[in-house]
Write an enzyme that holds these catalytic residues in place. Structure first.
Site: not given
Ligand code: NDP
Length: 455
Positions: A229, A263
């Site tokens: 998602e 999102c």
């Molecule tokens: P991320 O996608 O980086 O983080 C979401 C989750 O994924 C966190 O638990 C993070 O861990 C983990 N994660 C990040 N990179 C990896 C990877 N390579 N492999 C496995 N797990 C990973 O979101 P951000 O917090 O950096 O936000 C960046 C952008 O993402 C936002 O500006 C927005 O555009 C989008 N976003 C979308 C969401 C939604 O509801 N669809 C929610 C949040 C963000 P960790 O925190 O340890 O990096």
């Protein structure tokens, strides 16, 4: 190693937690696997009962959980309370319907044979979750999966470790066995190893498309089922017969909910020429009237962005859009105060391929586009690599439904803001991901739909 959670409204450290060591991680995975062997055999009615108790635990601790979210990621306190209540709702929903959703399907096949599809759990599932709805995103995964007989391991976002631990405690307090739901406080660099572990049977991620691609690649190479998602750039289409007062009021809410970090927030406001000027004037006025401030204050509409670095990315997207020819009608600069505060911002004249046109803007920034007519509005709505939600505003409900059916999105709403609801499937198409959460579809993602033929 320790992880700190910081209050984004003040920059102060909220709490410090120990990271899960390699040894502890191994122990948790082993425990989850052992628990699964018993858990899968427990009657679904028992699992439903525990889920119903989890709803009670949530409601009893609602104030504490709401404050924790507000402290760790800056959500306005009233919205945090609503989030706890929604988590209780999804627990109750599956507590009521799981047996029906998981019941065998009897299928007419050969006349002499009994043919059945049985829905059986897969095992330990890894959930990688974001900070924006730090309780809801997790419960949306956990409620259907635990009641289906799977066990869950959570890798929560690094800025909400307190929420991760609190959720583990909620399931423990509700009576779920040790190992049914475990929070691993690990960095994203450890996720690949966990997905690759033979004991993990599937993985779900909510977050950015970058993280989604990385997780899908690993899951694919390990031949493990995944659900993603990801982000969205939802269109909010205003036709000339839209009920203007309700449309503007909902437009502001749809953009600013959760400090703009959702999102399924409306991000691109696509307005037909006839009503463009009226919509823009009223929209800017309403956006400007919102109260930005301390998220623990009951009067606050918009708190801080969840992290300083996320606010910098957002501001960079705004600046680049303006450099490319966009106009700023409101806001557009980080606020001059402590904390990661960004004001409600409205951009117009956004050129194609500027960030505000073709990227996700995860904060209180709205882009308003002028289009000649309905056909052009649909074309603009679909001119994005994302496909999560979409809405259309019109007095003519048949027309609205016709337009809704043409949106390239996982959900389309007429005269309502896009929202998730336990009773309806939730997910995206295109770069917004694949698979569905919630409703019957959600509980059937991580089960083996097993054909049984008795001759
Ligand atoms: P991320 O996608 O980086 O983080 C979401 C989750 O994924 C966190 O638990 C993070 O861990 C983990 N994660 C990040 N990179 C990896 C990877 N390579 N492999 C496995 N797990 C990973 O979101 P951000 O917090 O950096 O936000 C960046 C952008 O993402 C936002 O500006 C927005 O555009 C989008 N976003 C979308 C969401 C939604 O509801 N669809 C929610 C949040 C963000 P960790 O925190 O340890 O990096």
């Amino acid at each position: 190693m320790s992880i700190e959670s910081q209050n984004p409204a003040t920059g102060e450290v909220v709490d410090t937690f120990d990271e899960t060591s390699a040894e502890d991680r191994e122990e948790h995975l082993e425990r989850a696997t052992e628990t699964f062997e018993e858990w899968r055999e427990t009657p679904v009615e028992h699992r439903q009962q525990l889920l119903s108790t989890a709803a009670d635990v949530l409601r009893d601790g609602a104030e504490e959980y709401a404050q924790l979210m507000t402290e760790e990621m800056g959500k306005p306190i009233g919205q945090a309370r609503d989030e706890v209540e929604k988590c209780a709702w999804v627990c109750e929903y599956y507590a009521e319907h799981a047996a029906e959703f998981l019941a065998d399907d009897f299928v007419a096949g050969e006349p002499d044979a009994r043919t059945v599809v049985a829905y059986q759990p897969l095992g330990p599932i890894l959930a990688i979750m974001p900070w924006n709805f730090p309780f809801w995103q997790v419960f949306r995964f956990a409620a259907p999966n635990l009641v289906a007989g799977n066990v869950g391991l959570l890798k929560h976002a690094s800025n909400v470790p307190g929420c991760a631990k609190a959720i583990e405690d909620i399931f423990r307090e509700a009576g779920f066995p040790e190992g049914a739901f475990t929070s691993l406080l690990i960095g994203s660099d450890e996720v690949e190893d966990v997905i690759g572990d033979d004991r993990i049977q599937g993985v779900t991620l909510t977050g950015s498309d970058g993280a989604g691609r990385a997780v899908a690649e690993t899951a694919g190479s390990e031949l493990k089922k995944s659900v993603l998602e990801l982000g969205g750039s939802d269109p909010f289409v205003v036709l000339e017969d839209a009920p203007m007062e309700k449309t503007v009021e909902t437009a502001v809410q749809a953009r600013l909910i959760n400090n703009g970090q959702s999102c399924i927030a409306a991000k691109r406001f696509i307005v037909v020429d006839d009503v463009y000027d009226e919509f823009l004037e009223r929209f800017v006025e309403e956006m400007d009237a919102q109260t930005v401030g301390d998220p623990s204050d009951e009067e606050t509409d918009i708190g801080p962005q969840a992290r300083e670095d996320l606010m910098e990315v957002l501001h960079g997207q705004v600046e680049e859009t303006l450099e490319k020819g966009g106009e700023c009608r409101l806001g557009g600069e980080p606020m001059d105060r402590d904390g990661a505060f960004y004001p409600p911002t409205v951009l117009t004249d956004v050129p194609d391929e500027a960030p505000a046109d073709d990227e996700e803007l995860f904060g209180p920034v709205a882009s308003v586009f002028r289009v000649p007519d309905e056909e052009a509005a649909i074309e603009k709505a679909n001119a994005t690599r994302f496909g999560l939600g979409a809405s259309v505003w019109t007095d003519d409900l048949e027309r609205g439904e016709r337009v809704a059916r043409r949106f390239e999105s996982g959900a389309a709403f007429v005269n309502e803001l896009v929202k998730s609801d336990p009773r309806l499937p939730f997910g995206g198409v295109k770069d917004s991901g694949y698979g569905r959460e919630l409703a019957r579809d959600g509980i059937r993602e991580f089960v083996n739909a097993k054909t049984i033929w008795v001759q």
